[in-house]
Scaffold this active site. Structure first.
Site, PDB file in Angstrom:
ATOM      1  N   TYR A  43       0.812  -1.210  -0.045  1.00  0.00           N
ATOM      2  CA  TYR A  43      -0.060  -0.034  -0.035  1.00  0.00           C
ATOM      3  C   TYR A  43       0.775   1.227   0.114  1.00  0.00           C
ATOM      4  O   TYR A  43       0.275   2.449  -0.302  1.00  0.00           O
ATOM      5  CB  TYR A  43      -0.752   0.176   1.147  1.00  0.00           C
ATOM      6  CG  TYR A  43      -1.959  -0.819   1.359  1.00  0.00           C
ATOM      7  CD1 TYR A  43      -2.235  -1.891   0.464  1.00  0.00           C
ATOM      8  CD2 TYR A  43      -2.746  -1.221   2.392  1.00  0.00           C
ATOM      9  CE1 TYR A  43      -3.308  -2.656   0.572  1.00  0.00           C
ATOM     10  CE2 TYR A  43      -3.746  -2.102   2.850  1.00  0.00           C
ATOM     11  CZ  TYR A  43      -3.832  -2.976   1.683  1.00  0.00           C
ATOM     12  OH  TYR A  43      -4.840  -3.808   1.872  1.00  0.00           O
ATOM     13  N   HIS A 101      -0.733 -11.596   2.605  1.00  0.00           N
ATOM     14  CA  HIS A 101      -1.904 -10.909   1.672  1.00  0.00           C
ATOM     15  C   HIS A 101      -2.695 -11.414   1.020  1.00  0.00           C
ATOM     16  O   HIS A 101      -3.915 -11.423   0.699  1.00  0.00           O
ATOM     17  CB  HIS A 101      -0.977  -9.619   1.209  1.00  0.00           C
ATOM     18  CG  HIS A 101      -2.052  -8.409   0.925  1.00  0.00           C
ATOM     19  ND1 HIS A 101      -1.463  -7.198   0.748  1.00  0.00           N
ATOM     20  CD2 HIS A 101      -3.361  -8.375   0.682  1.00  0.00           C
ATOM     21  CE1 HIS A 101      -2.277  -6.379   0.594  1.00  0.00           C
ATOM     22  NE2 HIS A 101      -3.643  -7.046   0.398  1.00  0.00           N
TER      23      HIS A 101
END
Ligand SMILES: NC(=O)c1ccc[n+]([C@@H]2O[C@H](COP(=O)([O-])OP(=O)(O)OC[C@H]3O[C@@H](n4cnc5c(N)ncnc54)[C@H](OP(=O)(O)O)[C@@H]3O)[C@@H](O)[C@H]2O)c1
Length: 271
Positions: A43, A101
């Protein structure tokens, strides 16, 4: 780091909160009362999360921080170095929760290899709790068999009133695994839902807050994102909303299997 094994039920999603504006938005959330921040290696918000926590003056143990190992860092040569880099970038010795993730195909990196690395990251003290994200029931069964029972603190997946993942939810409840609902507002789209709007009007709140209150009442953790103080406050107010059994039934009927995040790398979803 926080000492409890409980994950605060309402956290802040930090996707997109980069740079000085990102630090400001995360700082506003901390001012309002948020104590759980969700970031990821991919991110570019690990640094802004660390900066906002330092700026807040809150003790490290007051804020629950989650990060996620990217699917490109799951190979044995990359895994642990990427986790150490995350800790350096955030500026902490340990995260509260470390997630895988996305799963990758077995031929790319075997599940056994990266689940072992995840367990080792916890043993090394890099993470207090460990978990996964975007895992299906089949993958969860394999992961749970590889680690000691109850080792996984959560599976973070897309859940909202229009995607209630009943099969995954029932499996998780049956095995004592908590789900974390990502993109719980479908990027703000749930605020246009007529049923949520009607319930919100009845309760004197907003439809997004009703969606979040529903998800928490279902037992999920929620991590909505916002850059606006007003929306951050509205979403935080979800922690005080009490829905009636009739409201819960009405919102359960909104499930239509609407999946918003479905990249080519996705596993074969259960719901
Ligand atoms: N594990 C994964 O693979 C995965 C995937 C996706 C997301 N996530 C995590 O989940 C977090 C949340 O997901 P997301 O950021 O994609 O989407 P989201 O939280 O469902 O929606 C965020 C959007 O909704 C708007 N919004 C927020 N509160 C609102 C309100 N009260 N009324 C109306 N609109 C509102 C925001 O606009 P404003 O800024 O204008 O308020 C923003 O555009 C991410 O930040 C990330 O941490 C994880």
């Amino acid at each position: 780091m926080a000492s409890s094994t409980l994950i605060p039920p309402l956290g802040l999603g930090t996707y997109g909160r980069t740079g000085p504006q990102g630090v400001d938005a995360i700082s506003t959330a901390l001012e309002i009362g948020y104590r759980h921040l969700d970031t990821a290696q991919s991110y570019d918000t690990e640094a802004t999360v660390g900066e906002a926590v330092r700026r807040s003056g809150l003790g490290r143990d007051a804020v629950f921080i989650t990060t996620k190992v990217a699917d490109t860092n799951l190979a044995p040569a990359d895994f642990m170095a990427s986790v150490r880099k995350s800790l350096d970038t955030i500026g902490v010795d340990q995260v509260d929760l470390l997630l895988i993730h996305w799963p990758v195909p077995q031929e790319v990196v075997p599940l056994e290899s990266y689940m072992e690395a995840l367990g080792q990251a916890r043993e090394a003290g890099y993470a207090r709790l460990i978990g996964v994200s975007n895992f299906t029931i089949a993958l969860l069964e394999r992961a749970q068999a590889l680690l000691d029972a109850q080792a996984l603190a959560t599976n973070q997946v897309e859940i909202h009133p229009w995607l209630q993942v009943p099969k995954l939810r029932d499996f998780a409840r049956g095995s004592g695994l908590q789900l974390t609902a990502y993109q719980p507002l479908v990027k703000g789209q749930v605020a246009t839902d007529p049923v949520l709007m009607r319930i919100a009007e009845e309760l004197g709140t907003g439809p997004a807050a009703v969606a979040l209150a529903f998800l928490m009442a279902e037992g999920h953790i929620v991590i909505p994102a916002s850059a606006s103080r007003t929306n951050l406050q509205n979403n935080w107010d979800a922690t005080t909303i009490i829905l009636t059994p009739e409201h819960m039934d009405q919102i359960r009927r909104l499930d239509r299997g609407y999946r918003h995040i479905n990249p080519a790398k996705s596993p074969r979803w259960d719901d």
